[in-house]
Design a protein around this motif. Structure first.
Motif, short mmCIF file in Angstrom:
data_model
loop_
_atom_site.label_atom_id
_atom_site.label_comp_id
_atom_site.label_asym_id
_atom_site.label_seq_id
_atom_site.Cartn_x
_atom_site.Cartn_y
_atom_site.Cartn_z
N ILE A 9 -2.54 25.71 59.09
CA ILE A 9 -1.73 26.45 60.06
C ILE A 9 -2.58 27.39 60.93
CG2 ILE A 9 0.38 26.22 58.69
CD1 ILE A 9 0.09 29.30 58.08
N GLY A 10 -3.77 26.95 61.26
CA GLY A 10 -4.62 27.72 62.14
C GLY A 10 -5.27 28.93 61.52
N THR A 11 -5.34 28.99 60.19
CA THR A 11 -5.94 30.14 59.54
C THR A 11 -6.65 29.72 58.26
OG1 THR A 11 -5.49 32.47 59.01
CG2 THR A 11 -4.01 30.84 58.04
N PHE A 34 6.14 22.63 56.09
CA PHE A 34 6.51 23.83 56.83
C PHE A 34 5.96 23.80 58.25
CE2 PHE A 34 6.11 28.21 58.19
CZ PHE A 34 7.25 28.82 57.71
N ASP A 35 4.71 23.40 58.38
CA ASP A 35 4.07 23.35 59.70
C ASP A 35 4.74 22.32 60.60
OD1 ASP A 35 1.91 24.42 61.30
OD2 ASP A 35 0.94 22.48 61.13
N ARG A 36 5.09 21.18 60.04
CA ARG A 36 5.73 20.13 60.83
C ARG A 36 7.11 20.57 61.33
NH1 ARG A 36 5.55 16.78 57.17
NH2 ARG A 36 7.71 16.84 56.48
N GLU A 37 7.75 21.44 60.60
CA GLU A 37 9.07 21.92 61.02
C GLU A 37 8.98 23.09 61.98
OE1 GLU A 37 11.27 20.64 56.82
OE2 GLU A 37 11.03 22.77 57.31
N ASP A 131 9.78 30.95 67.73
CA ASP A 131 8.48 31.39 67.20
C ASP A 131 8.78 32.30 66.02
OD1 ASP A 131 5.33 31.87 67.98
OD2 ASP A 131 6.27 33.61 67.03
N VAL A 132 8.39 31.86 64.82
CA VAL A 132 8.70 32.62 63.61
C VAL A 132 7.50 33.42 63.13
CG1 VAL A 132 10.56 31.09 62.90
CG2 VAL A 132 8.22 30.62 62.12
N GLY A 133 6.59 33.74 64.05
CA GLY A 133 5.36 34.42 63.67
C GLY A 133 5.53 35.79 63.06
N ALA A 134 6.67 36.43 63.27
CA ALA A 134 6.87 37.77 62.72
C ALA A 134 6.98 37.77 61.20
CB ALA A 134 8.12 38.41 63.32
N LEU A 135 7.32 36.63 60.62
CA LEU A 135 7.47 36.56 59.16
C LEU A 135 7.18 35.20 58.57
CD1 LEU A 135 10.37 34.95 58.89
CD2 LEU A 135 11.32 37.21 59.34
N GLY A 136 6.87 34.21 59.40
CA GLY A 136 6.72 32.85 58.92
C GLY A 136 5.56 32.65 57.97
N LEU A 143 6.36 30.57 49.44
CA LEU A 143 6.64 29.20 49.02
C LEU A 143 5.51 28.64 48.17
CD1 LEU A 143 8.13 27.80 52.35
CD2 LEU A 143 9.40 28.25 50.24
N VAL A 144 4.28 28.85 48.61
CA VAL A 144 3.12 28.36 47.86
C VAL A 144 3.03 29.09 46.52
CG1 VAL A 144 0.60 28.26 47.82
CG2 VAL A 144 1.85 27.62 49.90
N PHE A 145 3.26 30.38 46.54
CA PHE A 145 3.22 31.18 45.31
C PHE A 145 4.24 30.67 44.30
CE2 PHE A 145 3.86 35.03 42.75
CZ PHE A 145 2.56 35.51 42.63
N ALA A 146 5.45 30.38 44.76
CA ALA A 146 6.49 29.87 43.87
C ALA A 146 6.14 28.49 43.34
CB ALA A 146 7.83 29.82 44.61
N LEU A 147 5.51 27.69 44.17
CA LEU A 147 5.11 26.34 43.78
C LEU A 147 4.10 26.38 42.64
CD1 LEU A 147 5.74 23.46 44.92
CD2 LEU A 147 3.62 23.66 46.23
N LEU A 148 3.33 27.48 42.57
CA LEU A 148 2.28 27.63 41.56
C LEU A 148 2.69 28.55 40.41
CD1 LEU A 148 -0.77 27.92 43.97
CD2 LEU A 148 0.03 25.88 42.76
N ALA A 149 3.99 28.78 40.28
CA ALA A 149 4.48 29.70 39.24
C ALA A 149 4.07 29.25 37.84
CB ALA A 149 5.99 29.82 39.32
N HIS A 150 3.90 27.95 37.63
CA HIS A 150 3.56 27.42 36.30
C HIS A 150 2.08 27.57 35.97
CE1 HIS A 150 2.44 24.26 39.12
NE2 HIS A 150 1.58 23.84 38.21
#
Length: 283
Positions: A9-11, A34-37, A131-136, A143-150
């Motif tokens: 995502i450019g970062t 997420f990026d595709r959407e 543009d959802v840059g204020a919080l996206g 989302l990534v953090f939750a995906l790695l909860a295990h």
């Protein structure tokens, strides 16, 4: 802990934790989804399609993000607005990164009359650039953090200044907006998120940067950098944006988010409960 570094995502991302190859594949797939959407920099994204034709975007992020945007917009009297994309493009921060500034373009005064949403979709009644840059980015960190909860043990998900930590405390420097070799303070972060925003990031030309007042389409001039600490990255990211405007500190207080912000002339403010150790004197 091992550290996985990659660009998306450019970062620049860094994830510290004991991730398997399957974990890494799942993270990559979620970021791509997420990026595709939501990316306005991709010709094949749903946001780009809505900008050209209007219509509907199916996404589990629509409700959480746009509902929070409504609170942001109310708190800042319309200064933060998800239809600020046209203003960013007008100043040259477009999909092609032309960086050729034209006349400022204000966002619609009532964006909720054009954008509607439910828990899993958003609809734009006429062509408009979201543009959802204020919080996206904060949302994606969560989302990534939750995906790695295990994942066992500690975990750090860091997307270039927007990060979330689980486990042992991590000491994080608050980068000086005018000298990246220095810090204005240090935060010890544990089981929390920290998000930052600054006008020296994504800046081009004289006084041109990515933090616009949606009501005017003009970059903000009073505040140079903000930092916000909260339980989750999306709200911390939202507050880091809101702090560039009147109403930001009050919103942070309502949400229980700690904060620091610095003016363009070097003065610094902080919330009463902020845990940061600051090296710059307050006024």
């Amino acid at each position: 802990m091992t550290i996985w570094r990659f660009d998306a995502i450019g970062t620049r991302w860094e994830i510290e934790g004991e991730l398997s190859s399957d974990d890494r594949a799942a993270v990559a797939a979620e970021i791509e989804r997420f990026d595709r959407e939501w990316s306005r920099f991709r010709s094949d994204s749903d946001v780009t399609r809505l900008a050209a034709h209007g219509g509907r975007l199916m996404s589990p992020d629509a409700g959480p993000m746009l509902s929070l945007y409504r609170e942001l917009s109310t708190a800042t009297a319309g200064a933060v607005d998800p239809l600020v994309g046209a203003g960013l493009e007008a100043l040259g921060y477009d999909a092609a990164y032309s960086l050729r500034a034209g006349e400022p373009v204000a966002a619609p005064s009532d964006w909720t009359s054009l954008v509607s949403w439910s828990d899993r979709d958003a609809e734009v009644s006429a062509p408009a650039l979201l543009d959802v840059g204020a919080l996206g980015k904060g949302r994606l960190v969560d989302l990534v953090f939750a995906l790695l909860a295990h994942v066992p043990g500690g975990l750090v998900v860091d997307a270039a200044g927007d990060l979330r930590v689980r486990g042992s405390a991590v000491r994080i420097g608050l980068e000086h907006p005018f000298d990246p070799t220095k810090a204005v303070g240090i935060v010890s972060l544990q089981d929390a998120a920290l998000c930052a925003s600054a006008i020296n990031r994504r800046a081009w030309g004289d006084g041109l940067h990515h933090v616009l007042d949606a009501r005017t389409g003009v970059p903000v001039q009073t505040w140079a950098a903000t930092w916000a600490i909260g339980a989750d990255a999306m709200r911390a990211d939202a507050v880091a944006t809101a702090l560039f405007f009147d109403g930001g500190p009050e919103l942070a207080d309502d949400w229980g988010v700690e904060w620091v912000r610095m003016t363009t002339d070097g003065r610094i403010e902080r919330s009463a409960d902020c845990r940061a150790e600051l090296f710059v004197a307050r006024p």
